[in-house]
Design an enzyme around this catalytic site. Structure first.
Site, PDB file in Angstrom:
ATOM      1  N   LYS A  63       0.869  -1.185   0.000  1.00  0.00           N
ATOM      2  CA  LYS A  63       0.000   0.000   0.000  1.00  0.00           C
ATOM      3  C   LYS A  63       0.899   1.225   0.000  1.00  0.00           C
ATOM      4  O   LYS A  63       1.436   1.618   1.037  1.00  0.00           O
ATOM      5  CB  LYS A  63      -0.891  -0.031   1.247  1.00  0.00           C
ATOM      6  CG  LYS A  63      -2.231   0.638   1.098  1.00  0.00           C
ATOM      7  CD  LYS A  63      -2.236   2.132   0.947  1.00  0.00           C
ATOM      8  CE  LYS A  63      -1.905   2.948   2.158  1.00  0.00           C
ATOM      9  NZ  LYS A  63      -1.682   4.373   1.811  1.00  0.00           N
TER      10      LYS A  63
ATOM     11  N   GLU B  85       2.418   8.272  15.184  1.00  0.00           N
ATOM     12  CA  GLU B  85       0.988   8.177  15.525  1.00  0.00           C
ATOM     13  C   GLU B  85       0.358   6.978  14.815  1.00  0.00           C
ATOM     14  O   GLU B  85      -0.362   6.181  15.425  1.00  0.00           O
ATOM     15  CB  GLU B  85       0.218   9.440  15.097  1.00  0.00           C
ATOM     16  CG  GLU B  85       0.692  10.730  15.734  1.00  0.00           C
ATOM     17  CD  GLU B  85       2.040  11.194  15.176  1.00  0.00           C
ATOM     18  OE1 GLU B  85       2.213  11.188  13.943  1.00  0.00           O
ATOM     19  OE2 GLU B  85       2.934  11.543  15.981  1.00  0.00           O
TER      20      GLU B  85
ATOM     21  N   GLU C 118       9.634  16.087  15.587  1.00  0.00           N
ATOM     22  CA  GLU C 118      10.052  15.826  14.206  1.00  0.00           C
ATOM     23  C   GLU C 118       9.347  16.803  13.271  1.00  0.00           C
ATOM     24  O   GLU C 118       8.119  16.875  13.249  1.00  0.00           O
ATOM     25  CB  GLU C 118       9.695  14.389  13.810  1.00  0.00           C
ATOM     26  CG  GLU C 118      10.194  14.069  12.418  1.00  0.00           C
ATOM     27  CD  GLU C 118       9.857  12.650  11.970  1.00  0.00           C
ATOM     28  OE1 GLU C 118       8.698  12.245  12.110  1.00  0.00           O
ATOM     29  OE2 GLU C 118      10.767  11.978  11.478  1.00  0.00           O
TER      30      GLU C 118
ATOM     31  N   GLU D 269       8.960   1.179  11.306  1.00  0.00           N
ATOM     32  CA  GLU D 269      10.075   2.124  11.095  1.00  0.00           C
ATOM     33  C   GLU D 269       9.456   3.504  11.190  1.00  0.00           C
ATOM     34  O   GLU D 269       8.730   3.922  10.289  1.00  0.00           O
ATOM     35  CB  GLU D 269      10.683   1.927   9.701  1.00  0.00           C
ATOM     36  CG  GLU D 269      11.299   0.568   9.468  1.00  0.00           C
ATOM     37  CD  GLU D 269      12.619   0.391  10.192  1.00  0.00           C
ATOM     38  OE1 GLU D 269      13.223   1.390  10.614  1.00  0.00           O
ATOM     39  OE2 GLU D 269      13.031  -0.771  10.344  1.00  0.00           O
TER      40      GLU D 269
ATOM     41  N   GLY E  83       1.926   4.437  13.507  1.00  0.00           N
ATOM     42  CA  GLY E  83       2.604   3.228  13.985  1.00  0.00           C
ATOM     43  C   GLY E  83       1.958   2.708  15.267  1.00  0.00           C
ATOM     44  O   GLY E  83       1.733   1.503  15.435  1.00  0.00           O
TER      45      GLY E  83
ATOM     46  N   GLY F  14       6.439   4.925   8.607  1.00  0.00           N
ATOM     47  CA  GLY F  14       5.655   6.155   8.609  1.00  0.00           C
ATOM     48  C   GLY F  14       5.733   6.837   9.954  1.00  0.00           C
ATOM     49  O   GLY F  14       6.727   6.692  10.676  1.00  0.00           O
ATOM     50  N   SER F  15       4.667   7.537  10.297  1.00  0.00           N
ATOM     51  CA  SER F  15       4.701   8.369  11.498  1.00  0.00           C
ATOM     52  C   SER F  15       4.477   7.558  12.778  1.00  0.00           C
ATOM     53  O   SER F  15       3.918   6.460  12.751  1.00  0.00           O
ATOM     54  CB  SER F  15       3.620   9.443  11.390  1.00  0.00           C
ATOM     55  OG  SER F  15       2.366   8.820  11.279  1.00  0.00           O
TER      56      SER F  15
END
Ligand code: NAD
Length: 493
Positions: A189, A245, A396, A264, A247, A242-243
């Site tokens: 995706k 949140e 970040e 990651e 994750g 990804g981020s």
């Protein structure tokens, strides 16, 4: 006017963007489509089918069938050949893939040509070599009696790979290559912002001759296609980049079906220049650390720790060289920095810059959109002299914003570098080898670069401590996350 694109890429953009499921390009069942933009102008490049839960279900079923059928029966050697063939095809199509990443992500084409594409192809070759080496072992058990006990490494099953927009093809390759090498089937995706290179790759997967369903690509939105993949009971593993949140949300949801999960996530990486460093190289490394790929890098060296004794000299070098960075169209060969990926992201980054100013950090360079570079989402390279307490030094930003943080003592800088919820990467600049190693061991980060920054290779594991993630990609470490270990006991009595 758009710059000239390779003819094969124009032809690709002319074909309707469709989902790749079970070896065929198909429309989304609910018929939705979404526009993909060029961040250097904000104009649409293409329209792509919008995958939803129904398409994810079709893709998972195709992947399951592949595992039960031709793909599951493919020998390790044949899997390796397919991966090698895919790497060759990526190199044959490197010009199109690099132009596509530049056009869709906004990254300088030279970086895509030198970095994203060759590294992605190398990744497939590296893991192609592993297909024939994934053996188990015979174990010396102590249980009374006589047994043959051995282990096998079996594929986990259907892997859902969910990737971000900053290195769309490269990060997809970090997941596809080890997953396929270990014999899994994958539903990929891509990010809704940058689905095109994954669809180009799908055409190469088909040309390479992978059995239908071994690789499926379902572009769509996170809350629709992404969430459906995470919740699907027949997906055995989610590999996510990804981020933090998202994750966290994935980890929580995965508990429902006991999916294997590797994450990651983000970072706020410290880059430390010691007094005895080669300052010219360190300054160049610091600039590469923060402005490479517009700062849209999980490992971005966004906290630059600088010794008070050399503060003026280092600030002078940083601002002088950063002011010379050529920002403009990503398709121009001389461009060194492109636009940010979207208007929303640009506004987020500009919001952080305003917060930095409001909280009292000193703006030394940039700090605003670059309208001369083009009408897209350009933000100038930005440098602040800041404090650890400022939001720009803690959170970040994922953009071209550097916090320079002065320090005096080694113990102090190590403690401050580690005082972060993140632990993805770190940089150390010194000519004293003992100091370099002592500091590298003390830093809480998955990767430490000494006298370099942003160095990657398929053989070297990548992943985070703390909130930067769970698990490792690359190298043999990645394979452990794409296999289940089975023990087999044969009673010889
Ligand atoms: P994101 O978390 O918004 O999206 C990443 C992917 O997840 C996209 O494909 C998105 O569609 C999907 N997604 C979103 N919501 C979802 C949901 N509820 N369920 C399932 N999938 C969902 O991140 P982004 O903005 O695309 O990327 C930026 C982030 O990625 C940064 O935090 C960055 O540090 C991180 N990143 C980490 C690494 C690494 O190797 N550690 C590499 C690159 C980027």
């Amino acid at each position: 006017m758009r710059a000239m694109l390779p003819a094969r890429l124009e032809a690709f953009l002319g074909r309707a963007g469709r989902l790749f499921i079970g070896g065929r390009f198909v429309d989304a069942e609910e018929g939705g489509r979404f526009a993909v933009l060029d961040p250097s102008t904000g104009d649409a490049i293409a329209e792509v089918a919008r995958g939803t839960a129904r398409d994810v279900a079709r893709a998972v079923e195709a992947a399951r069938r592949a595992l039960d059928g031709a793909w599951g029966r493919t020998s390790p050697d044949a899997r390796g050949r397919l991966l090698f063939r895919l790497a060759e095809l990526m190199e044959d199509h490197a010009a199109e893939l690099a132009a596509l990443e530049a056009l869709n992500v906004g990254k300088p084409i030279l970086e895509a040509q030198m970095g994203d594409i060759p590294l992605a192809a190398q990744h497939f070759r590296y893991f192609a070599g592993w297909t024939t080496k994934l053996g188990g072992e015979v174990l010396p058990v102590s249980l009374p009696g006589e047994y043959l006990v051995y282990t096998r490494r079996e594929p986990v099953g259907v892997v859902g790979a969910i990737v971000p927009w900053n290195f769309p093809l490269l990060i997809a390759s970090w997941k596809l290559a080890p997953a396929l090498a270990a014999g899994n089937a994958v539903v990929l995706k891509p990010s809704e912002l940058t689905p095109l290179s994954a669809l180009y790759l799908a055409e190469l997967v088909e040309e390479a001759g992978f059995p239908p369903g071994a690789v499926n690509v379902v572009p769509g939105f996170g809350e629709e296609a992404g969430a459906a993949l995470v919740e699907h009971p027949d997906v055995q593993k989610i590999s996510f980049t990804g981020s933090v949140e998202v994750g966290r949300e994935i980890l929580r949801k995965a508990a429902g079906t006991f999916k294997r999960v590797t994450l990651e996530l983000g970072g706020k990486s410290p880059n430390i220049i010691f007094e005895d460093a080669d300052l010219t190289r360190a300054v160049r490394g610091a600039l590469l650390g923060i402005f490479f790929n517009q700062g849209e890098v999980c490992a971005a060296g966004s906290r630059l720790f600088v010794p008070k004794a050399h503060l003026e000299r280092i600030l002078d070098g940083l601002t002088r060289e950063a002011a010379r960075i050529r920002q403009g169209s990503p398709l121009e060969p001389g461009t060194q920095m492109g636009p940010l990926v979207s208007r929303e992201h640009m506004e987020r980054v500009l919001g952080y810059i305003e917060r930095g100013k409001a909280e009292g950090a000193t703006l030394l360079l940039g700090g605003e959109p670059n309208r001369e570079a083009g009408r897209g989402f350009y933000v100038k390279p930005t440098i602040f002299l800041a404090g650890d307490e400022h939001a720009i030094s803690r959170e970040e930003i994922f953009g071209p914003v550097l916090s320079v943080l002065p320090f005096e003592r080694l113990e102090e800088v190590v403690e401050r570098a580690n005082r972060s919820p993140y632990g993805l990467a770190a940089g150390v600049w010194t000519q004293d080898v003992k100091k370099a190693i002592r500091v590298a061991h003390a830093l809480k980060a998955g990767t430490v670069w000494i006298n370099g920054y942003n160095l990657f290779d398929a053989s070297s594991p990548w992943g985070g401590f703390k909130a930067s993630g769970i698990g490792r990609e690359m190298g043999r470490y990645a394979l452990e996350h794409y296999t289940e270990v089975k023990s087999i006991w044969l009673n010889l009595a």
